[in-house]
Design an enzyme around this catalytic site. Structure first.
Site, PDB file in Angstrom:
ATOM      1  N   GLY A 125       0.942  -1.208   0.100  1.00 17.32           N
ATOM      2  CA  GLY A 125       0.168   0.099   0.033  1.00 17.32           C
ATOM      3  C   GLY A 125       0.748   1.357   0.056  1.00 17.32           C
ATOM      4  O   GLY A 125       1.712   1.238  -0.202  1.00 17.32           O
ATOM      5  N   GLY A 127       2.664   2.715   2.625  1.00 15.34           N
ATOM      6  CA  GLY A 127       3.721   3.220   3.360  1.00 15.34           C
ATOM      7  C   GLY A 127       4.410   1.673   2.416  1.00 15.34           C
ATOM      8  O   GLY A 127       6.021   2.577   2.441  1.00 15.34           O
ATOM      9  N   THR A 148      -3.787  -2.833  -1.283  1.00 13.44           N
ATOM     10  CA  THR A 148      -5.022  -2.779  -0.128  1.00 13.44           C
ATOM     11  C   THR A 148      -6.283  -2.873  -0.002  1.00 13.44           C
ATOM     12  O   THR A 148      -6.675  -2.220  -1.353  1.00 13.44           O
ATOM     13  CB  THR A 148      -4.779  -1.203   0.459  1.00 13.44           C
ATOM     14  N   ASP A 150      -7.808  -0.961   1.547  1.00  9.94           N
ATOM     15  CA  ASP A 150      -8.854   0.446   1.926  1.00  9.94           C
ATOM     16  C   ASP A 150      -8.825   1.201   0.654  1.00  9.94           C
ATOM     17  O   ASP A 150      -9.349   1.973   0.579  1.00  9.94           O
ATOM     18  CB  ASP A 150      -7.529   1.117   2.819  1.00  9.94           C
ATOM     19  N   ARG A 185     -33.568  -2.929  17.378  1.00  9.47           N
ATOM     20  CA  ARG A 185     -32.679  -2.162  16.971  1.00  9.47           C
ATOM     21  C   ARG A 185     -31.927  -1.472  15.732  1.00  9.47           C
ATOM     22  O   ARG A 185     -31.611  -1.245  15.345  1.00  9.47           O
ATOM     23  CB  ARG A 185     -31.574  -3.031  17.105  1.00  9.47           C
ATOM     24  N   GLU A 245     -13.628   2.970  10.305  1.00 10.65           N
ATOM     25  CA  GLU A 245     -12.745   3.367  11.401  1.00 10.65           C
ATOM     26  C   GLU A 245     -12.814   4.706  11.732  1.00 10.65           C
ATOM     27  O   GLU A 245     -12.035   5.206  12.916  1.00 10.65           O
ATOM     28  CB  GLU A 245     -11.447   2.023  11.359  1.00 10.65           C
ATOM     29  N   HIS A 293     -10.159  -7.529  11.378  1.00  9.86           N
ATOM     30  CA  HIS A 293      -9.213  -7.672  10.572  1.00  9.86           C
ATOM     31  C   HIS A 293     -10.320  -9.105   9.099  1.00  9.86           C
ATOM     32  O   HIS A 293     -10.023 -10.029   8.912  1.00  9.86           O
ATOM     33  CB  HIS A 293      -8.691  -8.139  11.336  1.00  9.86           C
ATOM     34  N   LEU A 294     -11.592  -8.813   9.253  1.00 11.94           N
ATOM     35  CA  LEU A 294     -12.090 -10.616   9.332  1.00 11.94           C
ATOM     36  C   LEU A 294     -12.305 -10.437   7.322  1.00 11.94           C
ATOM     37  O   LEU A 294     -12.013 -10.550   6.387  1.00 11.94           O
ATOM     38  CB  LEU A 294     -13.425 -10.298   9.026  1.00 11.94           C
TER      39      LEU A 294
HETATM   40  O1  F6P Z   1      -4.574  -0.451   5.772  1.00 12.29           O
HETATM   41  C1  F6P Z   1      -4.999  -1.714   5.733  1.00 12.29           C
HETATM   42  C2  F6P Z   1      -5.635  -1.961   7.444  1.00 12.29           C
HETATM   43  O2  F6P Z   1      -6.361  -3.293   6.873  1.00 12.29           O
HETATM   44  C3  F6P Z   1      -6.975  -0.687   7.643  1.00 12.29           C
HETATM   45  O3  F6P Z   1      -7.816  -1.100   7.249  1.00 12.29           O
HETATM   46  C4  F6P Z   1      -6.410  -0.736   9.029  1.00 12.29           C
HETATM   47  O4  F6P Z   1      -5.912   0.409   9.650  1.00 12.29           O
HETATM   48  C5  F6P Z   1      -5.624  -1.461   9.574  1.00 12.29           C
HETATM   49  O5  F6P Z   1      -4.342  -2.117   8.429  1.00 12.29           O
HETATM   50  C6  F6P Z   1      -4.821  -2.007  10.431  1.00 12.29           C
HETATM   51  O6  F6P Z   1      -3.943  -2.460  11.016  1.00 12.29           O
HETATM   52  P1  F6P Z   1      -3.207  -3.220  11.741  1.00 12.29           P
HETATM   53  O7  F6P Z   1      -2.694  -5.140  10.986  1.00 12.29           O
HETATM   54  O8  F6P Z   1      -1.849  -3.899  12.876  1.00 12.29           O
HETATM   55  O9  F6P Z   1      -4.628  -4.240  12.692  1.00 12.29           O
END
Ligand code: F6P
Length: 369
Positions: A125, A127, A148, A150, A185, A245, A293-294
């Protein structure tokens, strides 16, 4: 520029994993080996080369075709990855006993050269591709592949991994409708995406959410609450709200769980915060589900597999054509090359006047603004 005769290349996967990584690796290895090149994989980002003591069996693994057989549909990465191993900001203990960020990029280039690596395919990504850009500026031959979930990398229509993440998020939202309705809900669904709202927006519109809160549009919680009250008045006694998030209230800031030297801030808690506020204001029972992470796991969708295979093969074609310092990018109907410097120059966030936002507004979805 002098054309390099390639004999041996290395692949690295860095940052958070994304569905499609293994498909890219397979495409790179098969296309490279078919050209008579030798392929190696670096373990866990660049850790395999920069922390050799942790890899008694070798941090640089030979990748013949047999090693990449049957991996196209698998999530994760056979090489491993990390978001703690940035060679530009390597955490090292100083004389004061504290951790300091250290630049180990020249050392990394020396190690790559010592291992006779002629070129690198960096899959990552913003970085990881920023690191790739520095490596290329310092003389290493590098081609990047945009990864990514994202989808926040610039100069490519899409990154691989995003489609799988959005499809899964949409499926989860679909499932939440019935339980939300059964219990009357408000369900809050927090999704990843860092400082870009792509996953929240696309899954929220596709999953017919009532409100979508994204970092690009700071929200007013009272406006979100009003949307919920309206729903109840229209006899729909449940609501679904998607929270990225990175969503933040007007005048407020991101929900950060922790900061650590050498790595990006850890985000989290935005959904829970919205849930508490909504319950307080509306008095309606509100629950929060964090998909987290799912969204990064599981088998890549057909779209992600295909684009990953196309990106991997294009990366090898690029090297074969003598390209350097570029990223392969989707520009339908083709894959083209864009300078790494341009791709990593800015984050691709959601334009607030884009068609998907307009569609959402036309459909009565609130952004809390
Ligand atoms: O950049 C991908 C990502 O999954 C983001 O959506 C999330 O904020 C981050 O990585 C979470 O990373 P880690 O593996 O450190 O929990």
């Amino acid at each position: 520029m002098k054309r390099l005769k390639i004999k041996r290349i290395a692949i690295n996967t860095g940052g958070g994993d994304a569905p499609g990584l293994n498909a890219v690796i397979r495409a790179v290895v098969v296309s490279a080996v078919n050209r008579g090149w030798e392929c190696y994989g670096i373990r866990d980002g660049y850790n395999g080369l920069l922390e050799p003591k942790n890899y008694p069996e070798g941090g640089l693994v030979h990748l013949p075709k047999s090693k990449v057989r049957g991996i196209t549909h698998l999530g994760g990465t056979i090489l491993g990855t990390t978001n703690k191993g940035n060679p530009l900001k390597w955490p090292m203990k100083g004389k004061d006993g504290k951790l300091h960020e250290t630049n180990r990029i020249d050392e990394l280039i020396r190690i790559l050269k010592k291992n006779k690596i002629d070129a690198l395919v960096a899959i990552g990504g913003d970085g990881s591709l920023g690191i790739a850009n520095v490596l290329s500026k310092k003389g290493m031959c590098v081609v990047g592949v945009p990864k990514t979930i994202d989808n926040d990398l610039d100069k490519t229509v899409i990154t691989f991994g995003f489609d799988t993440a959005v499809s899964f998020a949409t499926a989860c939202i679909d499932r939440l409708h019935s339980t939300a309705e059964a219990h009357q809900r408000v369900m809050i669904v927090e999704v990843m995406g860092r400082y870009a709202g792509w996953i929240a927006l696309e899954s929220g519109v596709s999953g017919t959410a009532d409100a979508i809160l994204i970092p690009e549009i700071p929200y007013d919680i009272h406006k979100v609450a009003r949307k919920i009250e309206e729903r109840w008045k229209s006899r729909a006694h449940f609501a679904i709200i998607i929270v990225a998030e990175g969503a933040k209230p007007k005048g407020g800031s991101y929900s950060v769980i922790s900061k650590e030297i050498g790595r990006a801030d850890k985000l989290g808690g935005a959904g829970e915060h919205v849930a508490k506020e909504i319950q307080k204001i509306t008095g309606k029972e509100t629950r929060c589900v964090v998909l987290g992470h799912l969204l990064r796991g599981g088998t890549p969708t057909t779209f992600d597999r295909l684009i990953s295979l196309r990106f991997g093969a294009a990366a090898v074609r690029a090297l074969n054509e003598g390209q350097n310092g570029i990223m392969v990018a989707l520009d339908p109907p083709t894959v083209r090359y864009v300078p790494l410097a341009e791709a990593t120059n800015r984050m691709k966030t959601v334009p607030i006047d884009c068609d998907i936002i307009l569609t959402a507004r036309d459909l009565g979805i609130s952004f809390g603004d």
